[in-house]
Design an enzyme around this catalytic site. Structure first.
Site, PDB file in Angstrom:
ATOM      1  N   ASN A  89       0.341  -0.958   5.454  1.00 53.81           N
ATOM      2  CA  ASN A  89       1.285  -0.232   6.318  1.00 53.81           C
ATOM      3  C   ASN A  89       0.658  -0.294   7.703  1.00 53.81           C
ATOM      4  O   ASN A  89      -0.319   0.417   7.972  1.00 53.81           O
ATOM      5  CB  ASN A  89       1.398   1.247   5.939  1.00 53.81           C
ATOM      6  CG  ASN A  89       2.141   1.504   4.647  1.00 53.81           C
ATOM      7  OD1 ASN A  89       3.321   1.845   4.643  1.00 53.81           O
ATOM      8  ND2 ASN A  89       1.446   1.365   3.528  1.00 53.81           N
ATOM      9  N   CYS A 131      -4.902  -2.987   2.980  1.00 50.33           N
ATOM     10  CA  CYS A 131      -4.572  -2.867   4.407  1.00 50.33           C
ATOM     11  C   CYS A 131      -5.736  -3.130   5.350  1.00 50.33           C
ATOM     12  O   CYS A 131      -6.126  -4.258   5.555  1.00 50.33           O
ATOM     13  CB  CYS A 131      -3.926  -1.514   4.686  1.00 50.33           C
ATOM     14  SG  CYS A 131      -3.099  -1.517   6.311  1.00 50.33           S
ATOM     15  N   ASN A 141      -6.990   6.310  -1.660  1.00 48.57           N
ATOM     16  CA  ASN A 141      -5.890   5.393  -1.381  1.00 48.57           C
ATOM     17  C   ASN A 141      -6.135   4.205  -2.320  1.00 48.57           C
ATOM     18  O   ASN A 141      -7.058   3.412  -2.100  1.00 48.57           O
ATOM     19  CB  ASN A 141      -5.947   4.973   0.095  1.00 48.57           C
ATOM     20  CG  ASN A 141      -4.773   4.102   0.491  1.00 48.57           C
ATOM     21  OD1 ASN A 141      -4.098   3.519  -0.350  1.00 48.57           O
ATOM     22  ND2 ASN A 141      -4.536   4.003   1.785  1.00 48.57           N
ATOM     23  N   GLU A 165       0.866  -1.196   0.000  1.00 47.71           N
ATOM     24  CA  GLU A 165       0.000   0.000   0.000  1.00 47.71           C
ATOM     25  C   GLU A 165       0.902   1.247   0.000  1.00 47.71           C
ATOM     26  O   GLU A 165       1.956   1.253   0.639  1.00 47.71           O
ATOM     27  CB  GLU A 165      -0.834  -0.010   1.297  1.00 47.71           C
ATOM     28  CG  GLU A 165      -1.632   1.254   1.561  1.00 47.71           C
ATOM     29  CD  GLU A 165      -2.203   1.301   3.001  1.00 47.71           C
ATOM     30  OE1 GLU A 165      -1.534   0.842   3.956  1.00 47.71           O
ATOM     31  OE2 GLU A 165      -3.323   1.826   3.158  1.00 47.71           O
ATOM     32  N   GLU A 183      -5.864   9.016   7.515  1.00 48.74           N
ATOM     33  CA  GLU A 183      -6.463   8.526   6.258  1.00 48.74           C
ATOM     34  C   GLU A 183      -7.846   9.115   6.021  1.00 48.74           C
ATOM     35  O   GLU A 183      -8.237   9.361   4.887  1.00 48.74           O
ATOM     36  CB  GLU A 183      -6.517   6.998   6.262  1.00 48.74           C
ATOM     37  CG  GLU A 183      -5.151   6.369   6.115  1.00 48.74           C
ATOM     38  CD  GLU A 183      -5.218   4.920   5.711  1.00 48.74           C
ATOM     39  OE1 GLU A 183      -5.793   4.604   4.663  1.00 48.74           O
ATOM     40  OE2 GLU A 183      -4.671   4.089   6.465  1.00 48.74           O
ATOM     41  N   LYS A 185      -9.496   2.229  -1.684  1.00 47.83           N
ATOM     42  CA  LYS A 185      -9.699   1.705  -0.314  1.00 47.83           C
ATOM     43  C   LYS A 185     -11.030   2.154   0.282  1.00 47.83           C
ATOM     44  O   LYS A 185     -11.354   3.346   0.273  1.00 47.83           O
ATOM     45  CB  LYS A 185      -8.531   2.152   0.561  1.00 47.83           C
ATOM     46  CG  LYS A 185      -8.485   1.537   1.953  1.00 47.83           C
ATOM     47  CD  LYS A 185      -7.183   1.946   2.637  1.00 47.83           C
ATOM     48  CE  LYS A 185      -6.993   1.393   4.013  1.00 47.83           C
ATOM     49  NZ  LYS A 185      -5.695   1.800   4.600  1.00 47.83           N
TER      50      LYS A 185
HETATM   51  N1  CDV Z   1      -2.866   1.597   6.664  1.00 49.05           N
HETATM   52  C1  CDV Z   1      -3.779   0.986   7.447  1.00 49.05           C
HETATM   53  O1  CDV Z   1      -4.917   0.778   7.023  1.00 49.05           O
HETATM   54  N2  CDV Z   1      -3.390   0.634   8.680  1.00 49.05           N
HETATM   55  C2  CDV Z   1      -4.267   0.016   9.648  1.00 49.05           C
HETATM   56  C3  CDV Z   1      -3.882   0.414  11.041  1.00 49.05           C
HETATM   57  C4  CDV Z   1      -4.233   1.796  11.356  1.00 49.05           C
HETATM   58  C5  CDV Z   1      -4.515  -0.480  12.081  1.00 49.05           C
HETATM   59  C6  CDV Z   1      -4.240  -1.503   9.538  1.00 49.05           C
HETATM   60  O2  CDV Z   1      -5.315  -2.091   9.521  1.00 49.05           O
HETATM   61  O3  CDV Z   1      -3.171  -2.080   9.521  1.00 49.05           O
END
Ligand code: CDV
Length: 313
Positions: A194, A169, A107, A47, A143, A124
């Site tokens: 991330n 993510c 995103n 990501e 975000e 996203k």
């Molecule tokens: N980049 C993300 O979506 N990170 C989230 C964190 C904030 C928990 C994740 O689900 O990994």
């Protein structure tokens, strides 16, 4: 009959504020080369792979757009990756911050096929974090300030002989993500992530960050009879640490390959897409066993509410 896809996941170590796109794309090219040496068909990158994880920093939207968003894709910075992948005959998944032609911010992740064409795009949907500045937090997770909720659903792209579902993510933590892919007969779900090691909302033990990450991937794979491939950006970006644990999970829920470092690392599995068939035909034969007439609350309610009144006969 087995149907093979040579799958690579290219985990990235940290990208610092000072690292320009050229340097970052150079690292992606190195990993693409390694994937090629292992005869990969498809590589999954993380990501927001082209920059540091900038939502941790408070700044204006204008500053974020100027520094971290891609105005077109491919663009001259990223073109070498498209060219090298096409020359090598490898497809890839890549995450980046997108400013769309209509000015909206997402995103985003794309799947590029072996001919260098964009075969799929995802924006996203489950955006974590907040949109205001949290004074007491060790870093921000903005975000919800910098991105809008994606408007493309959870696409499943037929490419490279596979049905590939896309998410990013935080989406991996939500069973709805995977079931929507499963209902489109996805054989492989791919994502970049991330994940900060520190939870800014409560003192979560660090080991639980890895546990919930792997648990989400493994449950998703098993419950939807699909392969899952997850590529992290990890290690300490200018002192802000993120977990590694990039992984390829098979439809049984077992981990087929997992990164062992917190740096640039390519993991690989020659996956058999047909491995999900047994699960799809038996325990998770959706057509035979699902009962959507009892699942209404999933789309009717957003947050948890009171129990429904009991049904009496
Ligand atoms: N980049 C993300 O979506 N990170 C989230 C964190 C904030 C928990 C994740 O689900 O990994």
């Amino acid at each position: 009959m087995s149907r093979k896809l040579a799958l690579a996941v290219a985990q990235m170590g940290p990208v610092h504020l000072a690292d320009g796109r050229k340097k970052v794309v150079g690292r992606l090219l190195e990993m693409l080369k390694e994937a090629k040496a292992r005869s990969a068909d498809f590589v999954v990158f993380p990501e927001l792979a082209l920059t540091t994880f900038f939502p941790r920093y408070w700044m204006s939207q204008e500053e974020a757009v100027a520094k971290y968003f891609e105005k077109s894709m491919p663009n001259p910075d990223v073109q070498p990756l498209f060219d090298a992948a096409k020359a090598a005959g490898i497809g890839f998944y890549l995450g980046y911050a997108e400013i769309a032609k209509d000015g909206h911010h997402y995103n985003t992740a794309i799947i590029v096929d072996k001919s260098g064409a964009i075969a799929g795009k995802y924006r996203k949907i489950h955006l974590p974090g907040h949109s205001h500045h949290i004074e007491s937090a060790p870093f921000q997770h903005l975000e919800k300030k910098f991105f809008e909720v994606g408007n493309l659903g959870f696409p499943v792209v037929e490419t490279m002989g596979a049905k590939i579902g896309m998410c990013i993510c935080n989406d991996r933590r939500w069973p709805e993500t995977w079931r929507v892919m499963g209902l489109q007969s996805a054989e492989l779900g791919v994502l970049g992530y991330n994940t900060p090691s520190v939870n800014i909302h409560w003192p979560e033990p660090v080991h639980l960050r890895m546990q919930s990450h792997l648990l989400s991937l493994q449950a998703a794979a098993y419950q939807n009879a699909m392969w899952v491939a997850a590529a992290g950006k990890c290690g300490a970006e200018d002192g802000f640490h993120m977990i590694g644990g990039s992984a390829i999970v098979q439809p049984s829920g077992e981990i087929a390959a997992q990164a062992v470092t917190e740096g640039d690392e390519v993991i690989f599995a020659n996956i058999d897409l047909a491995l999900g068939d047994t699960f799809r035909q038996h325990v998770f034969n959706f057509a035979k066993h699902r009962r959507p007439e009892h699942y209404g609350l999933i789309t009717e309610r957003v947050g948890a509410g009171p129990p429904l009144p009991p049904v009496t006969e």
